[in-house]
Design a protein around this motif. Structure first.
Motif, mmCIF file in Angstrom:
data_model
loop_
_atom_site.group_PDB
_atom_site.id
_atom_site.type_symbol
_atom_site.label_atom_id
_atom_site.label_comp_id
_atom_site.label_asym_id
_atom_site.label_seq_id
_atom_site.Cartn_x
_atom_site.Cartn_y
_atom_site.Cartn_z
ATOM 1 N N GLY A 47 8.462 4.110 4.343
ATOM 2 C CA GLY A 47 9.396 4.443 2.736
ATOM 3 C C GLY A 47 10.945 4.224 3.063
ATOM 4 N N ASN A 77 0.970 1.683 2.969
ATOM 5 C CA ASN A 77 1.460 2.678 1.787
ATOM 6 C C ASN A 77 3.152 2.897 1.874
ATOM 7 O OD1 ASN A 77 -1.222 3.936 1.020
ATOM 8 N ND2 ASN A 77 -1.257 4.209 3.044
ATOM 9 N N ILE A 78 3.651 2.617 1.005
ATOM 10 C CA ILE A 78 5.153 2.778 0.896
ATOM 11 C C ILE A 78 5.724 3.901 -0.107
ATOM 12 C CG2 ILE A 78 7.435 1.388 0.461
ATOM 13 C CD1 ILE A 78 6.031 -1.137 1.213
ATOM 14 N N VAL A 103 11.296 -1.871 -5.722
ATOM 15 C CA VAL A 103 9.979 -2.654 -6.260
ATOM 16 C C VAL A 103 10.058 -3.983 -6.124
ATOM 17 C CG1 VAL A 103 7.930 -2.319 -7.524
ATOM 18 C CG2 VAL A 103 9.006 -0.388 -7.262
ATOM 19 N N TYR A 106 10.608 -5.467 -2.635
ATOM 20 C CA TYR A 106 9.176 -5.013 -2.008
ATOM 21 C C TYR A 106 8.458 -6.523 -2.361
ATOM 22 C CZ TYR A 106 10.163 -0.243 -0.704
ATOM 23 O OH TYR A 106 10.820 0.848 -0.527
ATOM 24 N N PRO A 113 1.162 -5.301 -4.122
ATOM 25 C CA PRO A 113 0.699 -4.007 -4.755
ATOM 26 C C PRO A 113 -0.853 -3.713 -4.987
ATOM 27 C CG PRO A 113 1.635 -5.245 -6.737
ATOM 28 C CD PRO A 113 1.914 -5.728 -5.303
ATOM 29 N N THR A 116 -0.912 -2.855 -1.083
ATOM 30 C CA THR A 116 -0.046 -1.855 -0.714
ATOM 31 C C THR A 116 0.231 -0.750 -1.719
ATOM 32 O OG1 THR A 116 1.026 -3.178 0.875
ATOM 33 C CG2 THR A 116 2.368 -1.214 0.330
ATOM 34 N N ILE A 118 2.419 1.519 -3.693
ATOM 35 C CA ILE A 118 3.931 1.931 -3.678
ATOM 36 C C ILE A 118 4.085 3.011 -4.769
ATOM 37 C CG2 ILE A 118 6.103 1.086 -4.214
ATOM 38 C CD1 ILE A 118 5.033 -1.745 -4.093
ATOM 39 N N LEU A 340 4.527 0.576 -10.610
ATOM 40 C CA LEU A 340 4.713 2.123 -9.856
ATOM 41 C C LEU A 340 3.888 3.003 -10.535
ATOM 42 C CD1 LEU A 340 6.811 2.933 -7.873
ATOM 43 C CD2 LEU A 340 8.605 3.352 -9.886
ATOM 44 N N GLY A 343 0.670 3.121 -8.589
ATOM 45 C CA GLY A 343 0.740 3.717 -7.089
ATOM 46 C C GLY A 343 0.853 5.078 -7.398
#
Length: 366
Positions: A47, A77-78, A103, A106, A113, A116, A118, A340, A343
């Motif tokens: 992160g 995972n971030i 974001v 990334y 996404p 991963t 986020i 976002l 996530g």
């Protein structure tokens, strides 16, 4: 205490740290070998704090490896650690803009996404609730010993806040809520993973001997070189010596042109004697994949002007695809917010399940 006994204590502490690092390095190498053989068995968490824009140091230091892990098939995972902004700052001004720009960077760098997760600290209450039982598993002395807490407190000039003192435990919540068993880090952050391992072990021993709740995560120690800023110091947003991933070609050229060098005309790579010239050569080497010494030999007597021209061209060529993808993504900021939100929803579901397991292990389900 005599000088001799102080020296003995320092030597003993140094030996203990050295042994701890060697053990972590061995564990890192073994874990990486297993991960490469069977990536699907591993969950990774990394992160960033949303204190500003990401720069080339972030890309080569961590983001490039995150993309590689994701593409290998690791469950990646971030976390955007927005609560950790206030460990050493008195304001959250610009935080929303910083989060959304993280974001963007990334995704422009290759984070998908769909593969991963986020998410942000502040949107996952069940994860933050783990802080309460976890704090009972560490001592005040252990928190005060953490070298990162000490260095960040000194760098900020702030009094030691409760949040800064306990943020290694908060990071343990980040790692353990999703049962992450690998954490890619630099050597400096090793104490954070060590305290996370301690918390996981103590929780399992105290409350869940028969059915352990948490894995003891292994640090995967990064072999990425420290990337100097354009002035030879550490690349840092606060020093103004960083090439931002989202900067325009013109902004990048202007920054490189005004970067300091020295009075010697011939270009040589010598990080100790010529840190500023060597910082430019290191940057050019990273973005071109070339040896900085080879670049220095090629430029030779052409001097600092030719070096800067080469660095500008190399960096702008390297960042051009990133900038193009970023600009395209930025046309639809609602989609960035949706990513976002999605996530955060996924992280909440995982955190609530983990918190239920914790409450059950502690006998706190009424």
């Amino acid at each position: 205490m005599t000088d001799e006994s102080q020296e003995q204590q320092l030597t003993a502490a140094g030996n203990e740290m050295s042994a701890s690092f060697l053990a972590a390095k061995k564990r890192s190498d073994e874990t990486l070998a297993k991960l490469e053989a069977n990536p699907g068995k591993f969950t990774m968490l990394t992160g960033d704090r949303p204190t500003g824009r990401l720069h080339l140091g972030h890309y080569f230091g961590s983001i490039k490896e995150r993309v590689a892990m994701q593409n290998r098939g690791v469950n990646t995972n971030i976390i955007i650690a927005d609560y950790q902004v206030i460990t050493d700052r008195d304001t959250t001004e610009h935080i929303q803009d910083n989060v959304l720009n993280l974001v963007l960077d990334y995704m422009a760098a290759g984070i998908d996404p769909q593969k991963t997760m986020i998410f942000t600290h502040s949107a996952v209450p069940a994860e933050n609730q783990l802080l309460l039982p976890f704090l009972s598993l560490v001592t005040e002395a252990e928190l005060h010993r953490n070298p990162t807490v000490k260095s960040e407190m000194e760098a900020s000039g702030h009094a030691l806040t409760g949040l800064l003192l306990t943020y290694p435990v908060h990071q343990a919540c980040d790692i353990l809520f999703c049962k992450a068993n690998v954490v890619p880090i630099g050597k400096d952050n090793l104490p954070h993973v060590e305290i996370t391992r301690t918390i996981a072990r103590r929780f399992n021993e105290r409350y869940a001997k028969k059915h352990p709740v948490f894995p003891e995560p292994a640090a995967i120690l990064s072999d990425a070189p420290e990337i100097p800023g354009l002035d030879g110091r550490k690349m840092s947003k606060s020093y103004g010596n960083s090439i931002m991933l989202g900067a325009t070609a013109e902004e990048t050229a202007k920054l490189i042109k005004k970067s300091p060098t020295d009075s010697e005309r011939r270009i040589t790579f010598d990080p100790i004697a010529r840190p500023q010239v060597s910082a430019l050569l290191t940057t050019a080497g990273l973005v071109t994949g070339r040896d900085p010494k080879e670049i220095a030999d090629e430029i030779g007597e052409a001097g600092a002007g030719a070096l800067k021209a080469y660095v500008i061209e190399s960096v702008n060529n390297f960042l051009a695809p990133h900038r193009e993808r970023r600009a395209e993504l930025a046309k639809d900021m609602d989609s960035i917010r949706d990513i976002l939100h999605d996530g955060n929803a996924r992280a909440n579901a995982i955190a609530e399940e983990t918190l239920e397991q914790v409450r059950e292990a502690m006998g706190m389900k009424y």
